[in-house]
Design a protein around this motif. Structure first.
Motif, PDB file in Angstrom:
ATOM      1  N   ARG A   1      46.580 132.833  85.736  1.00  0.00           N
ATOM      2  CA  ARG A   1      46.078 133.283  87.024  1.00  0.00           C
ATOM      3  C   ARG A   1      45.039 134.396  86.834  1.00  0.00           C
TER       4      ARG A   1
ATOM      5  N   GLU B   1      52.455 127.761  96.317  1.00  0.00           N
ATOM      6  CA  GLU B   1      51.124 127.290  95.930  1.00  0.00           C
ATOM      7  C   GLU B   1      50.087 127.705  96.967  1.00  0.00           C
ATOM      8  N   GLU B   2      50.449 127.505  98.213  1.00  0.00           N
ATOM      9  CA  GLU B   2      49.519 127.819  99.292  1.00  0.00           C
ATOM     10  C   GLU B   2      49.220 129.315  99.326  1.00  0.00           C
TER      11      GLU B   2
ATOM     12  N   THR C   1      49.405 131.377  96.884  1.00  0.00           N
ATOM     13  CA  THR C   1      48.583 131.719  95.733  1.00  0.00           C
ATOM     14  C   THR C   1      47.120 131.442  96.022  1.00  0.00           C
ATOM     15  N   GLU C   2      46.903 130.292  96.640  1.00  0.00           N
ATOM     16  CA  GLU C   2      45.522 129.922  96.924  1.00  0.00           C
ATOM     17  C   GLU C   2      44.907 130.874  97.942  1.00  0.00           C
ATOM     18  N   GLN C   3      45.701 131.195  98.969  1.00  0.00           N
ATOM     19  CA  GLN C   3      45.191 132.115  99.983  1.00  0.00           C
ATOM     20  C   GLN C   3      44.835 133.461  99.357  1.00  0.00           C
TER      21      GLN C   3
ATOM     22  N   ASP D   1      44.065 134.075  96.267  1.00  0.00           N
ATOM     23  CA  ASP D   1      42.867 133.961  95.443  1.00  0.00           C
ATOM     24  C   ASP D   1      41.615 133.950  96.303  1.00  0.00           C
ATOM     25  N   ARG D   2      41.727 133.245  97.423  1.00  0.00           N
ATOM     26  CA  ARG D   2      40.547 133.140  98.273  1.00  0.00           C
ATOM     27  C   ARG D   2      40.192 134.501  98.849  1.00  0.00           C
TER      28      ARG D   2
ATOM     29  N   SER E   1      36.106 134.860  96.879  1.00  0.00           N
ATOM     30  CA  SER E   1      35.732 133.587  97.458  1.00  0.00           C
ATOM     31  C   SER E   1      34.292 133.309  97.083  1.00  0.00           C
TER      32      SER E   1
END
Lengths: 433, 975
Positions: free
Chosen positions: A45, B187-188, B190-192, B194-195, B199
């Motif tokens: 990550r 997962e969601e 994590t993605e949020q 990261d964004r 971004s």
């Protein structure tokens, strides 16, 4: 309803118990599978996002002392980034306490040095002594920093005109040895040697100037020669490493020329220009050309040097010379080459309104026109340019601008417009007529 | 001349390889304080003609903000604001809980339909008959489940029955298995996260300023709640700041949010290209012509970059996640110029691509996360030439990746800026691979916006602005060279203002508005641009740069930077030992400024407001009135220094000007209005109050009570009709008694006393501290002396009789004191260590007063002739206080002096001397050769001490020995 949802406390308790178990296990076996997979996921990550972890960001397991140091650092950083130097200096008075902490890292020591010098740069009443103290103290705070700080110290002395002191610093650093050498340390040592030689060269220059004024004895001559020998050893050494060595090679070549060692000079310059392990430095070819020209080399060699430069930097100012050289030669292909060189120069924005280039182009076109089939040659060269050259050079806006700023340019351009782009109706020319 | 190449470059090694670990030993230390390299310059002929220049020069141009806050340009519009703090993926359990609680039907729908008929949730038994037999009554659960919505103590509200149901049904009742839901949520999240942290879609920034002439221009920025409306505002840079033209902006509704706006102008004509996720559009306009849409193209994969050619109008580069770079000649369509399936130099697992034009109209830059290549558009098959790569040549760190590349045509026609998360590089396309310059930009978040500050006429120095998204940072870097001289950087990076920090400088807001405003202001940045112009508008105006920043909420903030050429600031330590005068001058000025600092601070904005804006003269006057205030400020040494500092450093004014304040006020008001006052959260836990307040049964009350109630009701009704106050006459007597007054004397420990004192304000509190620390001994002594002198004069005036009694008193008191000391060491130490502070001296004194007013009793108690209250006693009660404070420790205040005819003065001085110096005190004690006084005297003390039993014990333990004793003295006169 599941129990875990109704009683999150219970669940966390259970999780905690689970963690405890895992902890116990991992204590017994450090290479536990679950543990390592955890680590790798963290790493993945981390590498995915281009985020930076700074020293001033809170870390885990920090004690009160480290915590307050970090907060202090944060304040210093904030003040420095907003250029509030006085405030930064006040905080900085406390921060070096971190050096007394047992577990201070090289980064922290380097930080102390960097911040202190930067603050000194901006405080109105900092003296050379302050700088010397900081440099000397921090130099000895860690082996990894010694060479870097020594080099920076000598830069500081050089910039303030203390060339002798700087040389002294470099000499000391040169003789410094510690343990095994990493690549960067090795390179830094070489750089230190090269800078020392550069200062030798400067002293050599000064002595030489004195010598020529005073017509003094052989002994003086000998000492001057000594400087040359000292300098040349290291300069020769560093020129073997790939890199950008413009000031070093210039001084080395100058000394070699003075002592009449033209072979060595030419060899050094050739290596610098044509060795593939070196970066494509346009100056290497420029120095080569200048050296050749100084020693009245044949035109062929000059043109070869310029040709190489042309490949690297088609917009170089020597390209004007190159095109005139090409124009002077008798070969027909050379004239065509000159046309190519000039057209390529005009592709670049910085030459677009330069009268000399357009005049040169005019001359080349006239030369071409004296022969048969010139239209074909021009067409061939203009093939890839025909769509965007009109927009680049020959719009009505350009015409208006040129007539305002440089009417002569307008004249030259207008005469060339029809020749270069014969099959297009250009507003540039139309307005002119 | 732009075509010149520096004749000599700074020396550096060329290590063509991947970034090595050894380079980064201290890389996180930042890029301060280094010179990085030196180059000799100068004529070799003269011996002292050598000078050096460094790759990093210590100082650059000084730019300072005209206001301490960024100023909003557009009035706030409706916007969608996402979450601001990145979610922690490990919080998925909480999200699951929320889902189960708030969306129970979705979470448990199927099973609850099946099981529903077996459960019965209503209250009572009657209706139960209607249901099938065997259904379980769950009505006790109902309340419990109701409370599940709130965060309550789960232990307290637990239900054992429910627990058993849980264990019975927990694995069947869920529609979605928790394992699956959990992993998906994780997962969601994590993605949020990261964004939010980074971004890449907005790389390049969606704000563009197209200059026309003389500070005027057109600002292209996205608007609307989804940032899907392209607005063209006419703006002008004026002395006060940026002015929007009153005309309505030209706006175009787009189908997707705008991610990037790129522009180029060529000879009065301008082309603007806009990128949204799958569509790119090009507009064309000029100063006189309205913007008009030329063409829109769509890409199959998400577009990552759009870039307008600065050479030929109407040529645009479009890169997309397919790995292709297209040359889009507006009107003709896309032409593929470079396709790359993989990353250029190593596998960075990224589909992000970027394109820029270069100095040659047919050579483009093709970039991905690993590096930049120069590609000739004319030869499609030819491989590119490496311009930059993540390698050890550029001393990159491992993990470093390219975030953006930008053609710096405004600064130098051959220069490109390459930004990574750690550094910014200036690359010269004539000398690829080797960075001409490297900065450590030291930004918190990765910089994905970049803008070149155009050079001022005749100046070599160019600026580069880097902007980050999530942290809203803007960093100004300066560099020079690249023509005759090699490139060198100037000064350390400078951080500019961030919108989220504005509220600190503005008047305080009501909490819920503050929250709205804070959220709005901390929206991530979405674009960056700048305007260069003259602040005055005229040719002689001050050079200024206006930096504009767009946030994702659609707000544009600007700050004006002015160049500050301070000659004294430019002084460099040229010599190793600067002359003494120079230092003297510096220190002089600084101290001067320190003194007059605050006054100046108040005066400067005043003049500014007056001459800048006559309509705001009111604000100016208000400031004038305030000018005397700094006198108080000066009392506080801290405030004075900080104020002086701000002045000295020549920074921005500390407080925003009245015009800025007004702008902000209007903006915040509009924001509150637009966002609407949110109704208080209706989902709060409500407590049952139905049966809490009930009238006891009527039977218990007597008729009288009822009657009174009746009359009360009547009266109340009458009062309500006449709108008057109901005054309870008879019943008032039954009101609960006021609790007894708090007597602070009862707590005699230091903390209590300090707290008591602090109620009387800061002065008293400070005084207490001073007393406690013994800081004001001197002044007290002085005051005492004065008082004694006055006293003495008064006595002298009153006559012989009094004097006599006075001397007598003093002698006697001395004896008693001595007695106290010698007989009871504990007492003396207790008293000397601060028995009574100034604070509660009132209380003590009043007691003493009482005590003293019964002299006869004392007299009978012991042989000590207690002086009767003198005739003056009433008129100068003060005198008592003084002597009270004088009484001090009974530690034998130098006996010999006591006996002299001038008791007051010498007595006191020696007293203080001895107290300050314990050793001296001890010697005094030793020297005193007094007979042991009779026991009765001690009894007086005992009785006195017993009147304050609480005070004694803690006194003995407490306080530093040097604590001032002046206040702790009991009136000696009484003995």
């Amino acid at each position: 309803m599941p129990e875990g949802i109704l009683h999150p406390d219970n669940r966390t308790e259970m999780l905690n118990v689970g963690n405890l178990d895992k902890d116990l296990e991992s204590h017994g076996d450090p290479d536990n599978d679950s543990d390592s997979s955890d680590n790798s996921s963290k790493k993945r990550r981390k590498s995915k996002l281009p985020l930076v972890k700074h020293l001033y960001v809170e870390s885990r397991n920090e004690t009160g002392f480290l915590g307050s140091c970090r907060m202090c650092l944060e304040q210093i950083r904030e003040a420095m980034l907003h250029h509030r130097w006085q405030e930064a200096a006040e905080y900085m008075a406390c921060y070096p306490q971190i050096l007394e902490h047992q577990k201070n890292t090289t980064a922290q020591r380097e930080l102390v040095w960097r911040i202190s010098t930067e603050i000194l740069h901006h405080l109105p009443n900092s003296t050379m002594d302050d700088y010397n103290i900081i440099y000397e103290r921090m130099k000895h705070s860690g082996v990894k920093l010694y060479l870097m700080i020594s080099l920076e110290h000598s830069f500081h002395l050089m910039l303030h005109g203390h060339i002798e002191d700087a040389k002294q610093q470099l000499c000391v650093a040169e003789s410094w040895r510690y343990g095994k050498e990493t690549t960067s340390q090795l390179q830094r040592t070489k750089l230190i040697q090269a800078y020392r030689s550069l200062l030798d060269y400067i002293i050599w220059c000064d002595k030489k100037a004195n010598l020529s004024k005073n017509h003094s004895f052989d002994s003086d001559n000998q000492s001057v020669h000594n400087y040359f020998r000292q300098a040349s050893v290291n300069l020769q050494e560093i020129l073997k490493n790939p890199g950008v060595w413009d000031p070093f090679i210039l001084s080395y070549v100058e000394m070699l020329e003075f002592y009449g060692d033209h072979e060595e000079a030419l060899k050094v310059l050739t290596d610098y220009a044509y060795d593939n392990s070196f970066p494509p430095n346009p100056n290497a070819h420029f120095y080569m050309y200048r050296y050749l020209k100084r020693h009245d080399a044949p035109e062929k060699r000059l043109m070869k040097a310029l040709k190489n430069l042309h490949v690297l930097v088609p917009s170089h100012e020597l390209m004007l010379e190159y095109s005139s050289l090409l124009l002077q030669s008798d070969k027909r292909s050379d004239t065509q080459k000159a046309l190519g060189v000039l057209l390529e120069m005009l592709d670049f924005g910085c030459w677009r309104s330069n009268l000399d280039v357009w005049r040169c182009l005019q001359a080349v076109v006239r030369e071409l026109q004296s022969e048969d089939g010139w239209e074909g040659v021009v067409c061939e060269r203009m093939e890839t340019r025909k769509y965007w050259w009109p927009a680049l050079h020959f719009t009505s806006f350009h015409a208006a601008k040129d007539s305002e700023e440089n009417p002569k340019l307008l004249e030259v351009k207008a005469s060339l417009a029809k020749i270069l782009c014969p099959d297009r109706r250009l507003r540039y020319a139309a307005e002119q007529s | 001349m732009d075509y010149q190449f520096p004749e000599r470059l700074f020396p550096c090694f060329y290590n063509d390889g991947p970034p090595s670990g050894s380079v980064q030993s201290g890389a996180e230390a930042g890029g301060w304080g280094c010179y990085y390299g030196a180059l000799p310059q100068g004529v070799a002929d003269s011996p002292s003609g050598w000078s050096f220049t460094s790759k990093h020069q210590v100082r650059g141009q000084t730019w300072r903000q005209t206001e301490p806050v960024a100023i909003p340009l557009l009035s706030p519009k409706k916007a969608f604001l996402g979450v601001l703090t990145p979610p922690d993926p490990l919080d998925f359990t909480e999200h699951m809980q929320n889902f189960y609680v708030n969306y129970g039907h979705d979470a448990f729908g199927c099973m609850s339909d099946i099981l529903g008929e077996h459960f019965y949730f209503r209250f009572g038994k009657k209706q139960r008959e209607k249901h099938r037999r065997g259904s379980v009554s769950m009505w006790t659960m109902k309340n419990f489940i109701k409370r599940m919505k709130y965060k309550t103590c789960h232990l307290m509200f637990g239900a054992s029955a429910l627990g058993s149901y849980c264990s019975l049904l927990s694995d069947v009742v869920l529609d979605v298995p928790p394992e699956l839901l959990g992993s998906l949520l994780h997962e969601e999240l994590t993605e949020q996260r990261d964004r939010l942290l980074f971004s890449e879609r907005t790389t390049g920034g969606a704000l563009a300023f197209v200059p026309f002439s003389r500070g005027r221009g057109c600002l292209a920025c996205p608007g609307g709640p989804g940032l899907n409306r392209l607005n063209f505002h006419r703006v002008e840079l004026q002395r006060r700041g940026v002015e929007l033209s009153s005309r309505e902006p030209h706006s175009f509704q787009l189908e997707a949010p705008i991610r990037q706006i790129s522009h180029a102008s060529l000879l009065n004509d301008c082309c603007v290209a806009v990128r949204s996720d799958y569509l790119c559009g090009a507009w064309r306009f000029s100063e006189t012509n309205e913007p008009r849409l030329l063409q829109v193209v769509s890409t199959r994969e998400a577009a990552t970059c759009v870039s307008v050619s600065p050479h030929v109008l109407g040529e645009v580069l479009v890169a997309s996640e397919s790995g292709a770079a297209n040359l889009w000649t507006v009107g003709r369509g896309l032409q593929k110029v470079r396709v790359e399936d993989a990353n250029l130099y190593f596998n960075a697992k990224s589909w992000w691509r970027w394109c820029e034009f270069s100095a040659h109209p047919r050579v483009i830059l093709y970039a991905d996360r690993t590096g930049v290549e120069l590609t000739d558009v004319r030869a499609v098959s030819a491989a590119g030439l490496t311009l930059f790569r993540i390698s050890s040549t550029a001393a990159c760190r491992s993990g470093e990746c390219l975030l953006q590349s930008r053609y710096l045509g405004d600064a130098h026609p051959f220069h490109h800026l390459v930004a990574t998360q750690y550094s910014a590089y200036v690359m010269d396309e004539r000398f690829p691979c080797v960075p001409m310059l490297k900065w450590d930009h030291m930004m918190e978040a990765p910089p994905i916006f970049c803008h070149a500050v155009p050079r001022a006429a005749g100046s070599e120095t160019a600026g580069v602005l880097l902007g980050s998204q999530s942290s809203q940072e803007i960093t100004l870097l300066q560099y020079s060279g690249g023509r005759v001289q090699p490139c060198f950087s100037l000064g350390p990076p400078q951080a500019l203002l961030r919108p989220r920090e504005s509220l600190r400088h503005l008047p305080v807001q009501i909490p819920h508005r503050l929250e709205t405003a804070t959220n709005r202001l901390s929206a991530p940045a979405a674009g960056l641009t700048c305007i260069r112009g003259n602040a005055g508008g005229g040719p002689d105006g001050e050079e200024c740069v206006c930096v504009l920043q767009l946030t994702e909420a659609g707000d544009v903030f600007y700050q004006v930077l002015k160049q500050n050429e301070d000659p004294s600031d430019r002084r460099r330590p040229e010599t190793s030992a600067p002359s003494a005068e120079a230092q003297l001058v510096v220190s002089d000025t600084s101290s001067d400024e320190e003194i007059i600092g605050p006054t100046q601070a108040a005066a400067v904005p005043e003049t500014q407001t007056v001459d800048s804006d006559s309509s705001e003269a009111r604000g100016g006057r208000r400031r004038v009135k305030r000018t005397p205030l700094p006198v108080f400020v000066n009392d506080d040494p801290d405030a004075a220094t900080t104020d002086g500092e701000e002045k000295r450093s020549g920074r921005t004014p500390a407080a925003p000007g009245s015009r800025t304040l007004h702008t902000w006020k209007v903006w915040l008001q509009k924001l509150t209005y637009r966002s609407g006052e949110k109704a208080l959260d209706s989902d709060l836990l409500t407590a049952e109050t139905k049966n809490l307040l009930t009238v006891p049964d009527g039977e218990a009350r007597g008729a009288e009570e009822e009657q009174r109630e009746e009359s009360l009701r009547r009266e109340l009704k009458a009062c309500m009709s006449s709108r008057s106050l109901l005054l309870l006459r008879g019943s008032a007597s039954s009101a609960a008694p006021v609790p007894g007054a708090v007597d602070p004397e009862e707590w005699t420990d230091a903390l209590s006393r300090r707290l008591t004192v602090s109620w009387r304000g800061e002065e008293a509190w400070r005084a207490w501290w001073h007393d406690n620390m013994g800081l004001n001994v001197e002044s007290k002594v002085e005051a005492l002396r004065r008082k004694r002198r006055r006293e003495k004069q008064a006595r002298r005036a009153a006559g012989r009789r009094l004097e006599l009694s006075g001397s007598f008193t003093s002698t006697v008191s001395y004896q008693t004191e001595l007695d106290g000391f010698s007989s009871s060491a504990e007492w003396s130490s207790a008293a000397s260590q601060g028995a009574w502070s100034d604070v509660d001296s009132d209380g003590v004194l009043s007691k003493l007063d009482r005590f003293l007013s019964t002299p006869l009793h004392v007299q009978t108690d012991g042989p000590v002739p207690t002086p009767t209250p003198t005739p003056q006693r009433d008129e100068n009660h003060e005198q008592q206080i003084v002597s009270a404070s004088q009484r001090g420790s009974p530690d034998t205040t130098s006996s010999s002096q006591r006996r002299t005819k001038h008791p007051a003065r010498d007595d006191l001085s020696s007293l203080f001397e001895t107290q300050d110096n314990p050793a001296a005190a001890a010697s005094c004690q030793v020297s005193s050769s007094q007979p042991v006084p009779p026991r009765t005297t001690r009894d007086v003390f005992a009785s006195f001490a017993s009147s304050q039993p609480a005070s004694r014990a803690p006194q003995g333990r407490r306080g530093p020995p040097q604590a001032s004793q002046t206040q702790k003295k009991k009136p000696r006169m009484g003995f």
